[in-house]
Design an enzyme around this catalytic site. Structure first.
Site, PDB file in Angstrom:
ATOM      1  CB  SER A   1      -0.099  -8.292  -1.032  1.00  0.00           C
ATOM      2  OG  SER A   1      -0.908  -9.146  -0.247  1.00  0.00           O
TER       3      SER A   1
ATOM      4  CE  LYS B   1      -4.304  -1.775   0.620  1.00  0.00           C
ATOM      5  NZ  LYS B   1      -4.226  -2.988   1.422  1.00  0.00           N
TER       6      LYS B   1
ATOM      7  CD  GLU C   1     -10.297   4.327   0.653  1.00  0.00           C
ATOM      8  OE1 GLU C   1     -10.148   5.548   0.421  1.00  0.00           O
ATOM      9  OE2 GLU C   1      -9.579   3.440   0.136  1.00  0.00           O
TER      10      GLU C   1
HETATM   11  C1  LIG Z   1      -5.128  -4.096   1.289  1.00  0.00           C
HETATM   12  C2  LIG Z   1      -4.422  -5.370   1.082  1.00  0.00           C
HETATM   13  C3  LIG Z   1      -4.776  -6.284   0.068  1.00  0.00           C
HETATM   14  C4  LIG Z   1      -5.953  -6.088  -0.834  1.00  0.00           C
HETATM   15  O1  LIG Z   1      -5.942  -4.938  -1.602  1.00  0.00           O
HETATM   16  P1  LIG Z   1      -5.620  -4.904  -3.150  1.00  0.00           P
HETATM   17  O2  LIG Z   1      -5.918  -3.511  -3.528  1.00  0.00           O
HETATM   18  O3  LIG Z   1      -6.517  -5.895  -3.836  1.00  0.00           O
HETATM   19  O4  LIG Z   1      -4.195  -5.239  -3.326  1.00  0.00           O
HETATM   20  C5  LIG Z   1      -4.017  -7.426  -0.098  1.00  0.00           C
HETATM   21  N1  LIG Z   1      -2.975  -7.700   0.726  1.00  0.00           N
HETATM   22  C6  LIG Z   1      -2.606  -6.863   1.709  1.00  0.00           C
HETATM   23  C7  LIG Z   1      -1.447  -7.221   2.572  1.00  0.00           C
HETATM   24  C8  LIG Z   1      -3.325  -5.677   1.927  1.00  0.00           C
HETATM   25  O5  LIG Z   1      -2.949  -4.858   2.929  1.00  0.00           O
END
Ligand SMILES: *Cc1c(COP(=O)(O)O)cnc(C)c1O
Length: 398
Positions: A379, A92, A114
């Site tokens: 992620s 993010k 948000e």
């Molecule tokens: C917010 C988040 C997601 C999901 O959001 P995307 O916009 O689909 O990437 C996935 N993994 C993590 C670790 C997150 O913080």
């Protein structure tokens, strides 16, 4: 004419999805952003500043780790793109840094955002601290109650975290409240959206800011494998930002298969967050896309163990990738994601975010050719999910 099937067109559409379905008062804001974002992003000043921050503040490039346990188990080369090692613990921050530089270049003085699980709120509050800008974060009160550590961190960073009491008091309601704030302060406020969702140009803006992920994968694969493309890419899909960044430079690469892992909750129609697999066309938060809705078109509440994936919509790019057959969607249940997270933790000492664990679990459902090269985007890290992991620890029934 736009000949690229997977690039947004001048009207903000990917195929039949996307657009700018906002109240009249926000139209000038969206237009102003559409008119300038490409020029600013591509400018020398922006690129120098953004890339310097990604390197020295975020810690990029994030490593591409050849996972020994997954590679042995699946009989091919499985690489993990380690977004979990970024500052603040997820992908993010790539987007938040880019958007605050854009806001400053546009002369905006106040940031609103948000958040659901609090990961985007944390990234937004972090970059606002760095650039000394006032930051208001809308968060559903249900989420505030269940994501206390992130709320505390945001407040420590100086953000004004506002509880949203409408609807189910979760992410969807927080976005509605942020849009309302933007309507009331359209000129000085920049709305920092956390995923590849919302009215045009946000889905494209966020995809471009996250495209650093696939840019690095190309370079790292070239070095490790002697070719810059994988056979298969896998990412989890909430609103779609980490998937968009992972796929960006491969959208027109026919040798690379694209897979999105959707959160299928308990695996039933009324307890799932697998928007594309189980939803239908509708309009949500400024865009035509695929949404979870009932027969009357009311948005329904998604169910997933993962707070970052339980959003009742999805980015219009991903709706189009699915409709056109370019990307395949795979449903992963809560239990399957938990098992994949425990396995990676025990086998390699990497505790993934529960969102990312959905992408790991999806590997079990993809037909992978022997010796193929697979990249899975990890992620985020699992620190925020410790309670979830402890409460479901594997000594359960199995
Ligand atoms: C917010 C988040 C997601 C999901 O959001 P995307 O916009 O689909 O990437 C996935 N993994 C993590 C670790 C997150 O913080």
């Amino acid at each position: 004419m736009n000949t690229d099937l997977f690039k947004v067109n001048e009207r903000g559409f990917y195929g039949r999805y996307g657009g700018t379905y906002v109240p009249e008062i926000l139209k000038p804001n969206c237009d102003a952003l559409s008119d300038c974002y490409r020029d600013i992003l591509e400018s020398h000043d922006f690129q120098a500043h953004y890339r310097g921050l990604l390197r020295d503040y975020v810690g990029r490039p994030s490593p591409l780790w050849l996972s020994p346990s997954l590679s042995v188990r699946l009989g091919c080369k499985v690489y993990l793109k380690r977004e979990d090692l970024n500052h603040t613990g997820a992908h993010k921050i790539n987007n938040a840094l880019g958007q605050i530089l854009l806001a400053r270049a546009m002369g905006k003085r106040r940031i609103i955002a948000e958040t659901g699980a609090g990961q985007h709120g944390l990234a937004a509050a972090t970059v606002c601290a760095l650039f000394d800008m006032p930051c208001t974060i809308y968060m559903g009160s249900t989420d505030i109650a269940r994501q206390q550590p992130n709320v505390a961190k945001m407040r420590l960073l100086g953000a004004d975290v506002r509880a949203v009491e409408s609807g189910n008091q979760t992410l969807k309601d927080a976005v509605n409240e942020a849009l309302r704030d933007w309507c009331s302060h359209p000129s000085e406020t920049f709305y920092m959206i956390g995923s590849a969702v919302g009215p045009h140009p946000y889905p494209d803006l966020v995809a471009r800011l996250q495209s650093i992920i696939s840019e690095e994968i190309k370079e790292q694969l070239l070095e490790k494998e002697g070719r810059d493309f994988p056979d298969t890419l896998v990412a989890c899909l909430g609103g779609g930002s980490n998937a968009a960044g992972t796929f960006f430079h491969y959208l027109n690469e026919p040798r690379t298969a694209l897979y999105c892992a959707e959160a299928d909750g308990l695996g039933t129609a009324d307890a799932s967050a697998a928007t594309i697999l189980r939803g239908s066309d509708g309009i949500l938060h400024g865009a035509r896309t695929i949404v979870m809705q009932d027969d009357d078109g009311q948005i329904t509440e998604p169910v997933s163990i993962s707070a970052g994936l339980d959003y009742p919509g999805v980015g219009p790019l991903h709706a189009h990738l699915a409709a056109s057959g370019r990307a395949m969607m795979i449903g992963v249940t809560d239990d399957e994601a938990l098992s994949a997270a425990y396995a990676l933790n025990c086998d390699e000492g990497i505790l993934p975010a529960i969102e990312s664990a959905h992408a790991l679990a999806a590997l079990n459902k993809i037909n992978l050719r022997k010796d193929s090269v697979v990249v899975v985007t990890l992620s985020g890290r699992g620190d925020k999910d410790i309670d979830t992991y402890l409460n479901h620890a594997p000594s359960r029934k199995d």
